[in-house]
Motif scaffolding. Structure first.
Motif, PDB file in Angstrom:
ATOM      1  N   LYS A 125       0.845  -1.185   0.000  1.00  0.00           N
ATOM      2  CA  LYS A 125       0.000   0.000   0.000  1.00  0.00           C
ATOM      3  C   LYS A 125       0.886   1.244   0.000  1.00  0.00           C
ATOM      4  N   ILE A 126       0.541   2.199  -0.856  1.00  0.00           N
ATOM      5  CA  ILE A 126       1.277   3.457  -0.891  1.00  0.00           C
ATOM      6  C   ILE A 126       0.290   4.612  -0.933  1.00  0.00           C
ATOM      7  N   LYS A 127       0.787   5.799  -0.617  1.00  0.00           N
ATOM      8  CA  LYS A 127      -0.009   7.017  -0.741  1.00  0.00           C
ATOM      9  C   LYS A 127       0.483   7.774  -1.959  1.00  0.00           C
ATOM     10  N   ALA A 128      -0.457   8.297  -2.754  1.00  0.00           N
ATOM     11  CA  ALA A 128      -0.074   8.977  -3.995  1.00  0.00           C
ATOM     12  C   ALA A 128      -1.070  10.074  -4.317  1.00  0.00           C
ATOM     13  N   ALA A 129      -0.630  11.016  -5.142  1.00  0.00           N
ATOM     14  CA  ALA A 129      -1.494  12.079  -5.658  1.00  0.00           C
ATOM     15  C   ALA A 129      -1.968  11.648  -7.046  1.00  0.00           C
ATOM     16  N   VAL A 130      -3.263  11.545  -7.224  1.00  0.00           N
ATOM     17  CA  VAL A 130      -3.843  10.986  -8.444  1.00  0.00           C
ATOM     18  C   VAL A 130      -4.564  12.073  -9.233  1.00  0.00           C
ATOM     19  N   VAL A 131      -4.302  12.137 -10.545  1.00  0.00           N
ATOM     20  CA  VAL A 131      -5.057  13.004 -11.455  1.00  0.00           C
ATOM     21  C   VAL A 131      -6.244  12.218 -11.971  1.00  0.00           C
ATOM     22  N   ARG A 132      -7.439  12.691 -11.680  1.00  0.00           N
ATOM     23  CA  ARG A 132      -8.647  11.992 -12.127  1.00  0.00           C
ATOM     24  C   ARG A 132      -9.463  12.791 -13.135  1.00  0.00           C
ATOM     25  N   GLU A 133      -9.266  14.087 -13.216  1.00  0.00           N
ATOM     26  CA  GLU A 133     -10.011  14.889 -14.172  1.00  0.00           C
ATOM     27  C   GLU A 133      -9.104  15.964 -14.754  1.00  0.00           C
ATOM     28  N   LYS A 134      -9.287  16.262 -16.010  1.00  0.00           N
ATOM     29  CA  LYS A 134      -8.461  17.246 -16.687  1.00  0.00           C
ATOM     30  C   LYS A 134      -8.596  18.610 -16.010  1.00  0.00           C
ATOM     31  N   GLY A 135      -7.453  19.146 -15.613  1.00  0.00           N
ATOM     32  CA  GLY A 135      -7.448  20.456 -14.994  1.00  0.00           C
ATOM     33  C   GLY A 135      -7.916  20.476 -13.560  1.00  0.00           C
ATOM     34  N   GLY A 136      -8.332  19.331 -13.030  1.00  0.00           N
ATOM     35  CA  GLY A 136      -8.855  19.284 -11.672  1.00  0.00           C
ATOM     36  C   GLY A 136      -7.763  19.087 -10.646  1.00  0.00           C
ATOM     37  N   PRO A 137      -8.119  19.190  -9.381  1.00  0.00           N
ATOM     38  CA  PRO A 137      -7.130  18.990  -8.323  1.00  0.00           C
ATOM     39  C   PRO A 137      -6.680  17.540  -8.248  1.00  0.00           C
ATOM     40  N   LEU A 138      -5.457  17.330  -7.795  1.00  0.00           N
ATOM     41  CA  LEU A 138      -4.958  15.983  -7.554  1.00  0.00           C
ATOM     42  C   LEU A 138      -5.534  15.496  -6.227  1.00  0.00           C
ATOM     43  N   SER A 139      -5.940  14.244  -6.179  1.00  0.00           N
ATOM     44  CA  SER A 139      -6.502  13.688  -4.949  1.00  0.00           C
ATOM     45  C   SER A 139      -5.493  12.761  -4.290  1.00  0.00           C
ATOM     46  N   ILE A 140      -5.366  12.872  -2.964  1.00  0.00           N
ATOM     47  CA  ILE A 140      -4.445  12.029  -2.214  1.00  0.00           C
ATOM     48  C   ILE A 140      -5.168  10.735  -1.880  1.00  0.00           C
ATOM     49  N   GLU A 141      -4.632   9.607  -2.365  1.00  0.00           N
ATOM     50  CA  GLU A 141      -5.312   8.327  -2.232  1.00  0.00           C
ATOM     51  C   GLU A 141      -4.340   7.231  -1.823  1.00  0.00           C
ATOM     52  N   MET A 142      -4.882   6.180  -1.224  1.00  0.00           N
ATOM     53  CA  MET A 142      -4.119   4.974  -0.944  1.00  0.00           C
ATOM     54  C   MET A 142      -4.277   4.023  -2.133  1.00  0.00           C
ATOM     55  N   LEU A 143      -3.146   3.566  -2.674  1.00  0.00           N
ATOM     56  CA  LEU A 143      -3.142   2.695  -3.850  1.00  0.00           C
ATOM     57  C   LEU A 143      -2.371   1.422  -3.556  1.00  0.00           C
ATOM     58  N   GLU A 144      -2.543   0.437  -4.456  1.00  0.00           N
ATOM     59  CA  GLU A 144      -1.734  -0.789  -4.383  1.00  0.00           C
ATOM     60  C   GLU A 144      -0.625  -0.707  -5.427  1.00  0.00           C
ATOM     61  N   LEU A 145       0.596  -1.008  -5.009  1.00  0.00           N
ATOM     62  CA  LEU A 145       1.757  -1.010  -5.902  1.00  0.00           C
ATOM     63  C   LEU A 145       2.317  -2.420  -5.991  1.00  0.00           C
ATOM     64  N   GLU A 146       2.472  -2.914  -7.204  1.00  0.00           N
ATOM     65  CA  GLU A 146       3.049  -4.240  -7.405  1.00  0.00           C
ATOM     66  C   GLU A 146       4.512  -4.277  -6.970  1.00  0.00           C
ATOM     67  N   ALA A 147       4.987  -5.473  -6.671  1.00  0.00           N
ATOM     68  CA  ALA A 147       6.413  -5.648  -6.403  1.00  0.00           C
ATOM     69  C   ALA A 147       7.202  -5.394  -7.680  1.00  0.00           C
ATOM     70  N   PRO A 148       8.448  -4.936  -7.573  1.00  0.00           N
ATOM     71  CA  PRO A 148       9.241  -4.694  -8.782  1.00  0.00           C
ATOM     72  C   PRO A 148       9.507  -5.984  -9.542  1.00  0.00           C
ATOM     73  N   ARG A 149       9.436  -5.898 -10.860  1.00  0.00           N
ATOM     74  CA  ARG A 149       9.780  -7.031 -11.713  1.00  0.00           C
ATOM     75  C   ARG A 149      11.296  -7.195 -11.765  1.00  0.00           C
ATOM     76  N   ASP A 150      11.747  -8.180 -12.531  1.00  0.00           N
ATOM     77  CA  ASP A 150      13.171  -8.514 -12.544  1.00  0.00           C
ATOM     78  C   ASP A 150      14.054  -7.345 -12.957  1.00  0.00           C
ATOM     79  N   ASP A 151      13.535  -6.472 -13.828  1.00  0.00           N
ATOM     80  CA  ASP A 151      14.343  -5.363 -14.332  1.00  0.00           C
ATOM     81  C   ASP A 151      13.915  -4.016 -13.733  1.00  0.00           C
ATOM     82  N   GLU A 152      13.221  -4.054 -12.601  1.00  0.00           N
ATOM     83  CA  GLU A 152      12.708  -2.823 -11.997  1.00  0.00           C
ATOM     84  C   GLU A 152      13.298  -2.569 -10.609  1.00  0.00           C
ATOM     85  N   ILE A 153      13.115  -1.337 -10.167  1.00  0.00           N
ATOM     86  CA  ILE A 153      13.688  -0.878  -8.901  1.00  0.00           C
ATOM     87  C   ILE A 153      12.593  -0.194  -8.099  1.00  0.00           C
ATOM     88  N   LEU A 154      12.440  -0.571  -6.847  1.00  0.00           N
ATOM     89  CA  LEU A 154      11.483   0.080  -5.957  1.00  0.00           C
ATOM     90  C   LEU A 154      12.208   1.132  -5.131  1.00  0.00           C
TER      91      LEU A 154
END
Length: 365
Positions: free
Chosen positions: A2-31
């Motif tokens: 679980k992570i906290k992030a600022a999400v754009v949901r509408e064009k020109g609208g405010p960013l919303s602070i939400e709790m999201l799910e983030l996958e584990a890094p794949r073999d060629d990725e870095i967390l």
């Protein structure tokens, strides 16, 4: 996780602070656990739907933080390393092979499509896809997944929360002077637009030894700041004839000009102010289809040049550490442009930047 992030949901609208799910890094990725992220005008352009980045999306492309996990194929960094996340590139096209990765043939999909190369996203919310991988990172979040191509290891003693803007805005302005235009000592240089990119260019011009350094902007407070970090002259187009003033400084024009505005009328002024054999760099982005109109006789007969510049033509692996060293020596005081905000204040940071109250916002996680 679980992570906290600022999400754009509408064009020109405010960013919303939400709790999201983030996958584990794949073999060629870095967390990376994000410490802080700069706010760039490109984030605002994408928020407003002016580029084809899908929504909902987590933006942010000037992230700095600590590596937490790496995929099994990653060798460049290790858990615990301090890093800056910059723009992404493919590493295999002719431009990347020539160490010109800012012109990567896949630059647009890798940085603006907000998806992995296989089309997937590492972010979701209760089964809803949240687009990620913006500039290979999406760092308006407490954690981000990036790649070996766009991660730069930095010294542990460096002020990590300050370093994010080196990944894009500061790198773009400074690199335009030092890498693309290659302004030599003793030359004259003028930048049109004294935001964070233009002011970074002013600082870089002083580093390389330009003797006439001019900042042009509509805001007098920005011009005052420009003088404090290296500008020898400043002009405000609302009351100054910029072209005549620039030509008058040397008697024949400016050796190097740089436009950060993307406005065709301003680019015309920059080109018209050039000395014979002078060069004008263009790095400000405007709407697709915008045209640049020049005086052909003036441009051709003086051997003048116009060049596009992306990300300061920088190789981040070497250029970002160079800027960190210059800052440590007191020669590149980009920290004076910065104001910090918390993640929950990200909409205030964007508004303050657009209104000119803050030169360079950085959001701390």
């Amino acid at each position: 996780m679980k992570i906290k992030a600022a999400v754009v949901r509408e064009k020109g609208g405010p960013l919303s602070i939400e709790m999201l799910e983030l996958e584990a890094p794949r073999d060629d990725e870095i967390l990376v656990r994000v410490v802080a992220t700069g706010v760039c005008h490109t984030d605002v352009v994408v928020r407003d739907g002016l580029l084809p980045t899908p929504h909902p999306v987590v933006l942010g492309h000037e992230g700095a933080g600590i590596v937490e996990r790496i995929g099994r194929n990653v060798t460049k960094v290790a858990p615990g390393d301090s890093v800056v996340m910059t723009y992404d590139s493919c590493g295999s096209c002719p431009a990347c092979a020539a160490h010109a990765q800012s012109y990567c043939h896949a630059f647009f999909p890798r940085n603006f499509f907000a998806a992995r190369t296989d089309g997937s996203s590492a972010l979701s919310k209760n089964g809803e896809r949240i687009h990620a991988n913006f500039f290979g990172q999406s760092s308006f979040a407490t954690h981000a997944i990036c790649h070996e191509r766009n991660v730069v290891k930095v010294p542990k003693e460096a002020p990590l929360e300050l370093l994010g803007p080196l990944a894009c805005g500061v790198q773009t302005g400074a690199g335009a002077v030092m890498n693309a235009l290659r302004v030599p000592a003793g030359a004259s240089f003028a930048v049109f637009g004294a935001g964070s990119v233009g002011l970074s260019a002013v600082m870089a011009a002083r580093v390389v030894g330009a003797t006439t350094i001019v900042a042009i902007d509509l805001h007098d407070e920005r011009l005052d700041f420009a003088r404090s970090v290296g500008a020898t002259h400043t002009f405000n187009p609302s009351r100054d004839d910029v072209v005549a003033s620039l030509i008058g400084l040397t008697g024949y024009g400016i050796d190097y000009a740089l436009d950060t505005t993307g406005a065709s009328k301003v680019i015309r002024q920059a080109a018209d102010s050039l000395a014979p054999r002078g060069t004008c760099g263009v790095l400000g982005a405007s709407a697709p289809g915008t045209e640049i109109v020049l005086d052909e006789v003036h441009f051709m007969s003086g051997g003048r040049r116009l060049m596009g510049i992306v990300e300061g033509e920088s190789t981040p692996e070497t250029f970002i550490p160079t800027l960190i060293k210059l800052h440590a020596l007191g020669m590149f005081p980009f920290d004076r442009m910065v104001k910090f905000y918390e993640l929950e204040q990200i909409n205030d940071a964007i508004a303050d930047s657009l209104e000119g109250r803050t030169i360079k916002p950085i959001v701390r996680m």
